[in-house]
Design a protein around this motif. Structure first.
Motif, PDB file in Angstrom:
ATOM      1  N   UNK A   6     -22.924 -12.773   1.839  1.00 48.26           N
ATOM      2  CA  UNK A   6     -22.099 -13.946   1.510  1.00 48.26           C
ATOM      3  C   UNK A   6     -22.653 -14.539   0.210  1.00 48.26           C
ATOM      4  N   UNK A   7     -21.890 -14.418  -0.856  1.00 48.29           N
ATOM      5  CA  UNK A   7     -22.361 -14.805  -2.185  1.00 48.29           C
ATOM      6  C   UNK A   7     -21.907 -16.226  -2.518  1.00 48.29           C
ATOM      7  N   UNK A   8     -22.885 -17.119  -2.623  1.00 46.15           N
ATOM      8  CA  UNK A   8     -22.618 -18.505  -3.029  1.00 46.15           C
ATOM      9  C   UNK A   8     -22.765 -18.634  -4.536  1.00 46.15           C
ATOM     10  N   UNK A   9     -21.926 -19.451  -5.145  1.00 44.69           N
ATOM     11  CA  UNK A   9     -22.036 -19.784  -6.569  1.00 44.69           C
ATOM     12  C   UNK A   9     -22.693 -21.161  -6.675  1.00 44.69           C
ATOM     13  N   UNK A  10     -23.848 -21.211  -7.331  1.00 47.81           N
ATOM     14  CA  UNK A  10     -24.571 -22.470  -7.549  1.00 47.81           C
ATOM     15  C   UNK A  10     -24.313 -22.903  -8.989  1.00 47.81           C
ATOM     16  N   UNK A  11     -23.285 -23.697  -9.170  1.00 45.55           N
ATOM     17  CA  UNK A  11     -22.782 -24.057 -10.497  1.00 45.55           C
ATOM     18  C   UNK A  11     -23.306 -25.443 -10.883  1.00 45.55           C
ATOM     19  N   UNK A  12     -23.941 -25.533 -12.044  1.00 49.60           N
ATOM     20  CA  UNK A  12     -24.442 -26.830 -12.511  1.00 49.60           C
ATOM     21  C   UNK A  12     -23.548 -27.351 -13.631  1.00 49.60           C
ATOM     22  N   UNK A  13     -23.355 -28.679 -13.642  1.00 52.62           N
ATOM     23  CA  UNK A  13     -22.503 -29.297 -14.658  1.00 52.62           C
ATOM     24  C   UNK A  13     -23.053 -30.669 -15.026  1.00 52.62           C
ATOM     25  N   UNK A  14     -22.697 -31.103 -16.250  1.00 54.21           N
ATOM     26  CA  UNK A  14     -23.109 -32.432 -16.698  1.00 54.21           C
ATOM     27  C   UNK A  14     -22.203 -32.877 -17.845  1.00 54.21           C
ATOM     28  N   UNK A  15     -21.332 -33.823 -17.545  1.00 51.27           N
ATOM     29  CA  UNK A  15     -20.509 -34.497 -18.569  1.00 51.27           C
ATOM     30  C   UNK A  15     -19.639 -33.542 -19.382  1.00 51.27           C
ATOM     31  N   UNK A  16     -19.168 -32.443 -18.769  1.00 46.07           N
ATOM     32  CA  UNK A  16     -18.293 -31.510 -19.487  1.00 46.07           C
ATOM     33  C   UNK A  16     -17.116 -31.130 -18.601  1.00 46.07           C
ATOM     34  N   UNK A  17     -16.218 -32.057 -18.340  1.00 43.59           N
ATOM     35  CA  UNK A  17     -15.123 -31.765 -17.413  1.00 43.59           C
ATOM     36  C   UNK A  17     -14.219 -30.627 -17.873  1.00 43.59           C
ATOM     37  N   UNK A  18     -13.951 -30.526 -19.177  1.00 41.02           N
ATOM     38  CA  UNK A  18     -13.084 -29.439 -19.653  1.00 41.02           C
ATOM     39  C   UNK A  18     -13.747 -28.084 -19.434  1.00 41.02           C
ATOM     40  N   UNK A  19     -15.050 -28.008 -19.704  1.00 45.19           N
ATOM     41  CA  UNK A  19     -15.768 -26.756 -19.460  1.00 45.19           C
ATOM     42  C   UNK A  19     -15.799 -26.421 -17.972  1.00 45.19           C
ATOM     43  N   UNK A  20     -16.005 -27.424 -17.148  1.00 46.17           N
ATOM     44  CA  UNK A  20     -16.039 -27.203 -15.700  1.00 46.17           C
ATOM     45  C   UNK A  20     -14.708 -26.659 -15.213  1.00 46.17           C
ATOM     46  N   UNK A  21     -13.628 -27.231 -15.694  1.00 48.03           N
ATOM     47  CA  UNK A  21     -12.303 -26.756 -15.274  1.00 48.03           C
ATOM     48  C   UNK A  21     -12.080 -25.312 -15.709  1.00 48.03           C
ATOM     49  N   UNK A  22     -12.477 -24.978 -16.935  1.00 51.79           N
ATOM     50  CA  UNK A  22     -12.331 -23.600 -17.425  1.00 51.79           C
ATOM     51  C   UNK A  22     -13.164 -22.636 -16.582  1.00 51.79           C
ATOM     52  N   UNK A  23     -14.374 -23.054 -16.235  1.00 50.27           N
ATOM     53  CA  UNK A  23     -15.256 -22.223 -15.418  1.00 50.27           C
ATOM     54  C   UNK A  23     -14.659 -21.979 -14.038  1.00 50.27           C
ATOM     55  N   UNK A  24     -14.195 -23.027 -13.391  1.00 53.23           N
ATOM     56  CA  UNK A  24     -13.628 -22.887 -12.049  1.00 53.23           C
ATOM     57  C   UNK A  24     -12.322 -22.093 -12.067  1.00 53.23           C
ATOM     58  N   UNK A  25     -11.558 -22.221 -13.140  1.00 50.89           N
ATOM     59  CA  UNK A  25     -10.351 -21.398 -13.286  1.00 50.89           C
ATOM     60  C   UNK A  25     -10.726 -19.926 -13.339  1.00 50.89           C
ATOM     61  N   UNK A  26     -11.784 -19.609 -14.079  1.00 46.46           N
ATOM     62  CA  UNK A  26     -12.260 -18.229 -14.166  1.00 46.46           C
ATOM     63  C   UNK A  26     -12.659 -17.697 -12.791  1.00 46.46           C
ATOM     64  N   UNK A  35     -18.139 -16.571  -1.467  1.00 40.66           N
ATOM     65  CA  UNK A  35     -18.169 -17.200  -0.151  1.00 40.66           C
ATOM     66  C   UNK A  35     -17.959 -18.707  -0.276  1.00 40.66           C
ATOM     67  N   UNK A  36     -18.563 -19.314  -1.312  1.00 40.49           N
ATOM     68  CA  UNK A  36     -18.412 -20.734  -1.565  1.00 40.49           C
ATOM     69  C   UNK A  36     -18.800 -21.009  -3.014  1.00 40.49           C
ATOM     70  N   UNK A  37     -18.332 -22.131  -3.524  1.00 42.63           N
ATOM     71  CA  UNK A  37     -18.722 -22.592  -4.856  1.00 42.63           C
ATOM     72  C   UNK A  37     -19.284 -24.000  -4.707  1.00 42.63           C
ATOM     73  N   UNK A  38     -20.543 -24.164  -5.110  1.00 40.55           N
ATOM     74  CA  UNK A  38     -21.196 -25.467  -5.084  1.00 40.55           C
ATOM     75  C   UNK A  38     -21.258 -25.991  -6.519  1.00 40.55           C
ATOM     76  N   UNK A  39     -20.741 -27.185  -6.746  1.00 42.49           N
ATOM     77  CA  UNK A  39     -20.820 -27.834  -8.056  1.00 42.49           C
ATOM     78  C   UNK A  39     -21.851 -28.948  -7.950  1.00 42.49           C
ATOM     79  N   UNK A  40     -23.031 -28.713  -8.536  1.00 44.56           N
ATOM     80  CA  UNK A  40     -24.076 -29.741  -8.548  1.00 44.56           C
ATOM     81  C   UNK A  40     -23.967 -30.496  -9.864  1.00 44.56           C
ATOM     82  N   UNK A  41     -23.691 -31.785  -9.763  1.00 47.58           N
ATOM     83  CA  UNK A  41     -23.175 -32.562 -10.891  1.00 47.58           C
ATOM     84  C   UNK A  41     -24.164 -33.638 -11.334  1.00 47.58           C
TER      85      UNK A  41
END
Length: 265
Positions: A6-26, A35-41
């Protein structure tokens, strides 16, 4: 029978909503879902990223706001999968990428798996690096000799067995951006986890010219000390590679305490 991967995505973000949206679209466009996507903000206004995460059915957690590696640790600890794939909000994935990741982890679930990188600077194609790099005695990144047995780390594109974090191993948080992530690969290798390069797999890194040339002399000195005093002990080599950092020798007691606490534990 072994547990299913079960592959989890540990995604980090900081003050870049446009980049985050592009990443999640990908991620949504991948033919094999995680299995899951975690956005640690770590954003100043977490409500913005939280709304984007909800739109893409990702789980949003508020980051510790102590820098990139503290956030990466927080993201990994929030994951529930058997394996944890790091990711940055300025990354996108080519088609079939997650399927290749899962196939690799299934072949060798105990290894760390790393990816190459196609970089874009201000959305113009820049360099292509087919493999991640490993820690050199000087404290910087260096090409590995064996793609199937090395201590390389791709900072935002490495798959870790969950056991790594369950056993208490963490990225160094005290030094900010720099070579300390490479030290993490050497430390894990010394504790029995080898890194392997995922053949043909790479991430697309959308960077900006203003963000280039990020460097942390303290992080480089720390990583070099770890290599030469603990990983591949050689005192003369440690002195030789420390000499260029003489301006930062005032930090040596702190760096040595930090290195000793990680490598001697």
């Amino acid at each position: 029978m072994s547990a299913p991967i079960r592959l989890s995505i540990a995604l980090v973000t900081r003050n870049r909503p446009d980049s985050l949206r592009r990443c999640l679209t990908s991620l949504r466009l991948q033919d094999t879902p995680a299995f899951e996507v975690i956005v640690s903000d770590d954003s100043e206004n977490p409500a913005v990223a939280a709304a984007i995460a909800q739109e893409f059915e990702a789980r949003h957690v508020v980051g510790p706001r102590r820098g990139l590696y503290a956030n990466r640790n927080a993201a990994a600890q929030a994951c529930r999968g058997t394996h944890i794939r790091t990711m940055d909000d300025d990354h996108t994935l080519p088609p079939g990428h997650l399927r290749a990741c899962l196939e690799a982890v299934t072949r060798d679930p105990h290894a760390l798996w790393t990816c190459g990188e196609q970089s874009f600077i201000d959305e113009r194609t820049n360099t292509f690096t087919p493999y991640a790099a490993q820690l050199h005695p000087s404290g910087v990144a260096h090409a590995m000799a064996d793609p199937d047995d090395n201590w390389a780390i791709a900072d935002g594109a490495t798959i870790y067995p969950r056991e790594v974090f369950e056993r208490g191993f963490r990225f160094v948080e005290e030094l900010g951006y720099g070579s300390s992530y490479l030290e993490f690969g050497a430390l894990l290798y010394a504790r029995g986890w080898r890194s392997r390069c995922l053949p043909g797999a790479f991430v697309e890194h959308h960077d900006e010219a203003v963000a280039q040339n990020r460097h942390s002399p303290l992080s480089c000195l720390y990583a070099s000390l770890c290599y030469n005093l603990f990983f591949r002990r050689n005192l003369l080599r440690a002195l030789r590679h420390a000499a260029p950092h003489v301006a930062h020798f005032g930090a040596l007691p702190r760096l040595l305490r930090l290195a000793r606490s990680r490598w001697k534990s």
